[in-house]
Design a protein around this motif. Structure first.
Motif, PDB file in Angstrom:
ATOM      1  N   ARG A 209      40.227  24.416 -71.127  1.00 39.71           N
ATOM      2  CA  ARG A 209      39.378  24.048 -72.493  1.00 39.71           C
ATOM      3  C   ARG A 209      40.148  23.088 -73.206  1.00 39.71           C
ATOM      4  N   PHE A 210      39.453  21.591 -73.486  1.00 38.06           N
ATOM      5  CA  PHE A 210      40.066  20.646 -73.981  1.00 38.06           C
ATOM      6  C   PHE A 210      39.100  19.847 -74.581  1.00 38.06           C
ATOM      7  N   ALA A 211      39.208  19.071 -75.968  1.00 34.99           N
ATOM      8  CA  ALA A 211      38.229  18.322 -76.582  1.00 34.99           C
ATOM      9  C   ALA A 211      38.893  17.005 -76.923  1.00 34.99           C
ATOM     10  N   VAL A 212      38.177  15.995 -76.792  1.00 31.55           N
ATOM     11  CA  VAL A 212      38.642  14.688 -77.375  1.00 31.55           C
ATOM     12  C   VAL A 212      37.743  14.219 -78.494  1.00 31.55           C
ATOM     13  N   LEU A 213      38.321  13.927 -79.531  1.00 31.05           N
ATOM     14  CA  LEU A 213      37.405  13.064 -80.540  1.00 31.05           C
ATOM     15  C   LEU A 213      38.101  11.571 -80.830  1.00 31.05           C
ATOM     16  N   THR A 214      37.220  10.654 -80.673  1.00 31.60           N
ATOM     17  CA  THR A 214      37.597   9.363 -80.889  1.00 31.60           C
ATOM     18  C   THR A 214      37.023   8.788 -82.096  1.00 31.60           C
ATOM     19  N   VAL A 224      35.761  19.570 -72.431  1.00 32.59           N
ATOM     20  CA  VAL A 224      36.233  19.963 -71.238  1.00 32.59           C
ATOM     21  C   VAL A 224      36.172  21.360 -71.004  1.00 32.59           C
ATOM     22  N   LEU A 225      35.391  21.966 -70.087  1.00 33.05           N
ATOM     23  CA  LEU A 225      35.315  23.315 -69.768  1.00 33.05           C
ATOM     24  C   LEU A 225      35.654  23.752 -68.499  1.00 33.05           C
ATOM     25  N   GLY A 226      36.461  24.790 -68.101  1.00 27.89           N
ATOM     26  CA  GLY A 226      36.818  24.945 -66.836  1.00 27.89           C
ATOM     27  C   GLY A 226      37.393  23.790 -66.032  1.00 27.89           C
ATOM     28  N   GLY A 227      38.192  22.911 -66.899  1.00 30.98           N
ATOM     29  CA  GLY A 227      38.923  21.628 -66.296  1.00 30.98           C
ATOM     30  C   GLY A 227      38.037  20.551 -65.913  1.00 30.98           C
ATOM     31  N   ARG A 228      36.696  20.657 -66.416  1.00 29.87           N
ATOM     32  CA  ARG A 228      35.571  19.479 -66.001  1.00 29.87           C
ATOM     33  C   ARG A 228      35.034  19.106 -67.323  1.00 29.87           C
ATOM     34  N   ARG A 306      40.010  14.003 -95.004  1.00 27.64           N
ATOM     35  CA  ARG A 306      39.158  15.307 -95.169  1.00 27.64           C
ATOM     36  C   ARG A 306      38.085  15.554 -94.501  1.00 27.64           C
ATOM     37  N   ALA A 307      37.505  14.516 -94.172  1.00 23.57           N
ATOM     38  CA  ALA A 307      36.349  14.288 -93.253  1.00 23.57           C
ATOM     39  C   ALA A 307      36.730  14.653 -91.910  1.00 23.57           C
ATOM     40  N   LEU A 308      37.667  14.051 -91.355  1.00 20.48           N
ATOM     41  CA  LEU A 308      38.665  14.376 -90.099  1.00 20.48           C
ATOM     42  C   LEU A 308      38.841  15.946 -89.830  1.00 20.48           C
ATOM     43  N   GLY A 309      39.426  16.238 -91.020  1.00 20.56           N
ATOM     44  CA  GLY A 309      39.827  17.649 -90.992  1.00 20.56           C
ATOM     45  C   GLY A 309      38.634  18.659 -90.652  1.00 20.56           C
ATOM     46  N   VAL A 310      37.444  18.350 -91.410  1.00 21.45           N
ATOM     47  CA  VAL A 310      36.278  19.142 -91.063  1.00 21.45           C
ATOM     48  C   VAL A 310      35.927  19.010 -89.828  1.00 21.45           C
ATOM     49  N   LEU A 311      35.822  18.040 -89.178  1.00 16.64           N
ATOM     50  CA  LEU A 311      35.582  17.860 -87.822  1.00 16.64           C
ATOM     51  C   LEU A 311      36.480  18.704 -86.887  1.00 16.64           C
ATOM     52  N   VAL A 312      37.542  18.410 -87.220  1.00 19.33           N
ATOM     53  CA  VAL A 312      38.775  19.292 -86.223  1.00 19.33           C
ATOM     54  C   VAL A 312      38.398  20.617 -86.371  1.00 19.33           C
ATOM     55  N   ALA A 313      38.086  21.273 -87.662  1.00 20.61           N
ATOM     56  CA  ALA A 313      38.043  22.528 -87.492  1.00 20.61           C
ATOM     57  C   ALA A 313      36.591  23.136 -86.884  1.00 20.61           C
ATOM     58  N   GLN A 314      35.642  22.203 -87.195  1.00 18.32           N
ATOM     59  CA  GLN A 314      34.434  22.655 -86.567  1.00 18.32           C
ATOM     60  C   GLN A 314      34.515  22.698 -85.045  1.00 18.32           C
ATOM     61  N   ILE A 315      35.361  21.684 -84.371  1.00 18.86           N
ATOM     62  CA  ILE A 315      35.484  21.777 -83.013  1.00 18.86           C
ATOM     63  C   ILE A 315      36.208  23.057 -82.500  1.00 18.86           C
ATOM     64  N   ALA A 316      37.347  23.324 -83.306  1.00 17.95           N
ATOM     65  CA  ALA A 316      38.128  24.543 -82.913  1.00 17.95           C
ATOM     66  C   ALA A 316      37.559  25.629 -83.126  1.00 17.95           C
ATOM     67  N   ASN A 317      36.582  26.018 -84.304  1.00 19.02           N
ATOM     68  CA  ASN A 317      35.875  27.200 -84.449  1.00 19.02           C
ATOM     69  C   ASN A 317      34.889  27.318 -83.351  1.00 19.02           C
ATOM     70  N   PHE A 318      34.173  26.247 -82.965  1.00 19.31           N
ATOM     71  CA  PHE A 318      32.865  26.605 -82.084  1.00 19.31           C
ATOM     72  C   PHE A 318      33.523  26.590 -80.520  1.00 19.31           C
ATOM     73  N   ALA A 319      34.144  25.394 -80.265  1.00 20.02           N
ATOM     74  CA  ALA A 319      34.518  25.008 -78.823  1.00 20.02           C
ATOM     75  C   ALA A 319      35.403  25.744 -78.292  1.00 20.02           C
ATOM     76  N   MET A 320      36.422  26.244 -79.194  1.00 17.19           N
ATOM     77  CA  MET A 320      37.874  26.988 -79.063  1.00 17.19           C
ATOM     78  C   MET A 320      38.723  26.384 -77.996  1.00 17.19           C
ATOM     79  N   PRO A 321      38.978  25.155 -77.719  1.00 17.16           N
ATOM     80  CA  PRO A 321      39.713  24.511 -77.131  1.00 17.16           C
ATOM     81  C   PRO A 321      41.242  24.635 -77.399  1.00 17.16           C
ATOM     82  N   ARG A 322      41.955  24.553 -76.160  1.00 20.57           N
ATOM     83  CA  ARG A 322      43.431  24.877 -76.091  1.00 20.57           C
ATOM     84  C   ARG A 322      44.133  23.771 -76.849  1.00 20.57           C
ATOM     85  N   LYS A 323      43.643  22.536 -76.845  1.00 17.61           N
ATOM     86  CA  LYS A 323      43.883  21.283 -77.403  1.00 17.61           C
ATOM     87  C   LYS A 323      42.993  20.442 -77.869  1.00 17.61           C
ATOM     88  N   ILE A 324      43.338  19.584 -78.917  1.00 16.33           N
ATOM     89  CA  ILE A 324      42.092  18.652 -79.397  1.00 16.33           C
ATOM     90  C   ILE A 324      42.926  17.192 -79.298  1.00 16.33           C
TER      91      ILE A 324
END
Length: 387
Positions: A209-214, A224-228, A306-324
């Motif tokens: 589980r992995f997420a990318v934010l550009t 990325v879920l299940g390595g894909r 602060r906006a970036l922190g909100v996005l990162v927290a939302q991704i972490a809360n809902f997608a639960m990736p091991r890394k962003i």
């Protein structure tokens, strides 16, 4: 011996493809380790690796083997990819430049170049890609294929359905470039290409589980879920235009107030500073002034953080990736206002939640081109992922 062509490696069975990908991404690997990783018996592994070694895709790596052979005649050297046997060209098309790289089979960049883009006419853009391909070909003859990354929606890895940056609609870019170069071409959304490169050779390697934010001219997101990588019809759309952060924020390009785009993108940050000071400044200058204590630049940069922190927290809360992974030309923001990002993430997470593993990567456009080359490696060497 003449190197095998990309076509001679195809088609691969699902089992052969799994072996090739594992060695490509993690090799060199001993046979015992490879069998363990793929849950294969020794006999099954031998059956799958034989056609790969015969075609030249896999080679016996030099160096220490895995100890005494279990039975007579069994090779003891680890298996690896002959990374230098083929070259791949990666292209990233922006609004005003085309960036190109040449990579090995393991995506190491061995050459790079960029050219100004003076027209968005698809045929002329394809001509420019041909010229860059010919230039690369003088040092790296017979490349295996070309990968192209574009900011926009792409269908069937061939047609640019929509690109606001280029003003394109339904442009058959792969066909245009193939006609001019004679090489196989794969086209994809640039964020999707970057995510694939990070899965195979970068920050997401080995993670399920992995997420990318550009952050750059727009906001991109990949999961990325299940390595894909999770494909979506929204790939290529600027998700930040409707990703709301604060209703009291600045106006965005569509008239919306407080979107991620209005806070975070490089053009928006530059516009906010220009509107407040009457002077234009580069993104790098704004970050430097913010770090030095300039009140206007510091306010704009802190709001973006602060906006970036909100996005990162939302991704972490809902997608639960091991890394962003934060990537793109705009993530220098974290160097200046990283503490604000961290504090905002904590404020929007459960107090007992695990810390977010946040990695930043300031990417220039040649990194995006490398991502496109990885697509060529995947599709042209290993075949379509769903084959």
């Amino acid at each position: 011996m003449t190197p095998p062509t990309a076509a001679s490696w195809l088609p691969l069975s699902p089992g052969e493809r799994a072996v090739a990908i594992e060695v490509l991404a993690h090799g060199p690997l001993s046979r015992s380790e490879l069998a363990r990783r793929l849950h294969l018996s020794a006999g099954s592994l031998t059956r799958l690796t034989k056609p790969l070694t015969e075609s030249g895709l896999l080679i016996e790596a030099a160096g220490a083997g895995e100890g005494p052979a279990v039975r007579q005649g069994r090779p003891s050297q680890p298996l690896d990819i002959d990374t230098g046997s083929r070259a791949f060209i990666g292209i990233k098309i922006t609004e005003d430049r085309v960036y190109g790289v040449v990579t090995t089979l393991r995506s190491e960049v061995v050459a790079r170049h960029d050219r100004p883009l003076t027209t968005h006419d698809p045929a002329e853009v394809a001509d420019l890609v041909r010229e860059m391909t010919e230039e690369f070909g003088r040092a790296f003859p017979e490349p295996a294929g070309i990968g192209i990354g574009v900011g926009g929606r792409v269908e069937k890895r061939a047609v640019v359905v929509e690109s606001a940056f280029l003003g394109w609609s339904d442009v058959p870019l792969a066909e245009l470039v193939e006609e001019r170069t004679g090489l196989p071409v794969v086209v994809e959304n640039d964020v999707a290409a970057l995510v694939e490169a990070e899965i195979w050779f970068g920050a997401g390697r080995g993670l399920d589980r992995f997420a990318v934010l550009t952050i750059g001219a727009g906001i991109g997101y990949g999961l990325v879920l299940g390595g894909r990588r999770v494909p979506s019809p929204e790939d290529g759309r600027d998700v930040g235009r409707r990703w709301m952060v604060s209703p009291q924020g600045p106006l965005g390009p569509d008239g919306e107030r407080g979107s991620a785009v209005s806070f975070l993108t490089v053009p928006s940050i530059r516009y906010q500073v220009r509107a407040a000071t009457g002077r234009d400044a580069t993104y790098e200058e704004i970050l430097a002034r913010a770090a030095a204590g300039d009140p206007v630049c510091a306010r704009v940069v802190d709001e973006a953080a602060r906006a970036l922190g909100v996005l990162v927290a939302q991704i972490a809360n809902f997608a639960m990736p091991r890394k962003i992974l934060l990537a793109g030309e705009g993530v220098g923001l974290v160097d200046v206002a990283g503490r604000v990002v961290e504090e905002t993430v904590l404020a929007h997470r459960h107090p007992l939640a695990d810390p977010v593993d946040l990695e930043t990567k300031v990417s220039d456009f040649h990194d995006w081109a490398r991502g496109a080359a990885v697509l060529a490696i995947q599709v042209l060497v290993l075949g379509p992922a769903d084959a």
